[in-house]
Motif scaffolding. Sequence first.
Motif, mmCIF file in Angstrom:
data_model
loop_
_atom_site.group_PDB
_atom_site.id
_atom_site.type_symbol
_atom_site.label_atom_id
_atom_site.label_comp_id
_atom_site.label_asym_id
_atom_site.label_seq_id
_atom_site.Cartn_x
_atom_site.Cartn_y
_atom_site.Cartn_z
ATOM 1 N N THR A 195 0.824 -1.210 0.000
ATOM 2 C CA THR A 195 0.000 0.000 0.000
ATOM 3 C C THR A 195 0.858 1.260 0.000
ATOM 4 O O THR A 195 0.609 2.208 -0.766
ATOM 5 C CB THR A 195 -0.933 0.013 1.217
ATOM 6 N N VAL A 196 1.897 1.284 0.837
ATOM 7 C CA VAL A 196 2.771 2.464 0.912
ATOM 8 C C VAL A 196 3.521 2.673 -0.401
ATOM 9 O O VAL A 196 3.621 3.804 -0.900
ATOM 10 C CB VAL A 196 3.765 2.313 2.082
ATOM 11 N N VAL A 197 4.028 1.609 -0.981
ATOM 12 C CA VAL A 197 4.785 1.734 -2.234
ATOM 13 C C VAL A 197 3.876 2.214 -3.357
ATOM 14 O O VAL A 197 4.263 3.079 -4.164
ATOM 15 C CB VAL A 197 5.444 0.384 -2.588
ATOM 16 N N GLN A 198 2.675 1.690 -3.439
ATOM 17 C CA GLN A 198 1.764 2.105 -4.508
ATOM 18 C C GLN A 198 1.336 3.568 -4.339
ATOM 19 O O GLN A 198 1.109 4.263 -5.327
ATOM 20 C CB GLN A 198 0.526 1.200 -4.513
ATOM 21 N N GLN A 199 1.230 4.047 -3.124
ATOM 22 C CA GLN A 199 0.811 5.426 -2.897
ATOM 23 C C GLN A 199 1.910 6.442 -3.176
ATOM 24 O O GLN A 199 1.642 7.527 -3.696
ATOM 25 C CB GLN A 199 0.332 5.582 -1.447
ATOM 26 N N HIS A 200 3.169 6.103 -2.848
ATOM 27 C CA HIS A 200 4.238 7.095 -2.899
ATOM 28 C C HIS A 200 5.320 6.799 -3.953
ATOM 29 O O HIS A 200 6.010 7.731 -4.367
ATOM 30 C CB HIS A 200 4.912 7.204 -1.527
ATOM 31 N N TYR A 201 5.479 5.543 -4.352
ATOM 32 C CA TYR A 201 6.609 5.201 -5.222
ATOM 33 C C TYR A 201 6.170 4.335 -6.401
ATOM 34 O O TYR A 201 6.916 3.477 -6.863
ATOM 35 C CB TYR A 201 7.692 4.462 -4.424
ATOM 36 N N ALA A 202 4.976 4.567 -6.907
ATOM 37 C CA ALA A 202 4.448 3.716 -7.979
ATOM 38 C C ALA A 202 5.276 3.836 -9.255
ATOM 39 O O ALA A 202 5.532 2.838 -9.939
ATOM 40 C CB ALA A 202 2.995 4.075 -8.258
ATOM 41 N N GLU A 203 5.703 5.042 -9.598
ATOM 42 C CA GLU A 203 6.471 5.229 -10.830
ATOM 43 C C GLU A 203 7.819 4.529 -10.756
ATOM 44 O O GLU A 203 8.232 3.841 -11.694
ATOM 45 C CB GLU A 203 6.683 6.728 -11.084
ATOM 46 N N THR A 204 8.508 4.694 -9.635
ATOM 47 C CA THR A 204 9.801 4.026 -9.465
ATOM 48 C C THR A 204 9.647 2.518 -9.489
ATOM 49 O O THR A 204 10.471 1.798 -10.065
ATOM 50 C CB THR A 204 10.449 4.469 -8.145
ATOM 51 N N LEU A 205 8.590 2.014 -8.876
ATOM 52 C CA LEU A 205 8.336 0.576 -8.871
ATOM 53 C C LEU A 205 8.145 0.049 -10.289
ATOM 54 O O LEU A 205 8.707 -0.995 -10.654
ATOM 55 C CB LEU A 205 7.098 0.275 -8.022
ATOM 56 N N SER A 206 7.378 0.742 -11.103
ATOM 57 C CA SER A 206 7.130 0.287 -12.476
ATOM 58 C C SER A 206 8.424 0.280 -13.297
ATOM 59 O O SER A 206 8.614 -0.604 -14.139
ATOM 60 C CB SER A 206 6.088 1.177 -13.138
ATOM 61 N N LEU A 207 9.316 1.247 -13.054
ATOM 62 C CA LEU A 207 10.585 1.277 -13.785
ATOM 63 C C LEU A 207 11.513 0.152 -13.338
ATOM 64 O O LEU A 207 12.211 -0.458 -14.164
ATOM 65 C CB LEU A 207 11.271 2.628 -13.583
ATOM 66 N N LEU A 208 11.527 -0.140 -12.055
ATOM 67 C CA LEU A 208 12.398 -1.200 -11.547
ATOM 68 C C LEU A 208 11.965 -2.574 -12.035
ATOM 69 O O LEU A 208 12.810 -3.451 -12.286
ATOM 70 C CB LEU A 208 12.411 -1.176 -10.019
ATOM 71 N N LEU A 209 10.672 -2.772 -12.183
ATOM 72 C CA LEU A 209 10.178 -4.085 -12.611
ATOM 73 C C LEU A 209 10.556 -4.409 -14.049
ATOM 74 O O LEU A 209 10.453 -5.563 -14.470
ATOM 75 C CB LEU A 209 8.658 -4.142 -12.448
#
Length: 298
Positions: free
Chosen positions: A141-155
């Motif tokens: 929940t925290v990652v999707q709220q604050h770091y969604a863009e970074t998460l999508s790039l890392l994946l």
Amino acid sequence: SEWLCKLLLNGHVYRSFIPDTTLRQLRQLNRQRYFYTGHSSQVKNRILKVLEAGNLKLRSVLSNINTKSARNIVQALANGETDIQVLQSCCLGKAAKKSALLPEALEGTLTTNDKILLQLHLKDWQYYDQQILQLEKVITTVVQQHYAETLSLLLLVPGIGELSARTIIAEVGHTLESFPTPDHFTSWAGLAPGNRQSANSWYAQQGTKGNKYFRSTLIQVACAAGRTRKGYWQAHFQYLRKRLPAKKALVAIARKMAKLLYRVIKDHYTYEEKGAAYFTERRQHYSSNNPSQWPGIF
């Protein structure tokens, strides 16, 4: 103190990486999950120790105890079940094909004390699984709220999954403003080469100390990326493996990937897998023109 003040006034002391409140809280949650995972692994090892002491060779049939079939069998043994047909019925899916080997593997006996220990270990295992599941929901929940863009790039980077991406974000954040260059970043991660010099002689040295959570995650990512079939990182690993031990080659790949992640996070770079042919082509180009300037991927 006077000398330190002069260094600070002239900008020769770099500021430390101090995460903000949101990132600190995410880091605490993720590290707590890391600790619970370690405790869960210890409990599984204790279960195997109790079974081995009773001459029950469950690992000779099921290579991984962290499966539903193995858990059902251990639960049945803890409850005092000795009927081999009932134990064979606990095998599900692919494990059902190996159920014919169970009679020979489970010829041992468990004492009353062993059964009590198994029941306690199973309760601990269930408790840690519940805690990990609860933490994963909060972290997601925290990652999707604050770091969604970074998460999508890392994946998009080979070898990085949801768990490793969340760990990377929790440890380094999404800006990297405290690291002026990729070399500063790899040094902070503990992936920079050590420096051991005496006069004009240089000696082999282990890597520098750094963030152990980020470093271990990067090495796991490098291991997974090195197994990507016909991928760039597999070709790079095989090239290094010709002159380095496997573990040192993995650390070298992890350092390259740290530089890649620096660009992905700081510059919002979108990674594109170019395959093993691209690595071979670049290596041949620099080998024939200027071998000393071989840059790797970046």
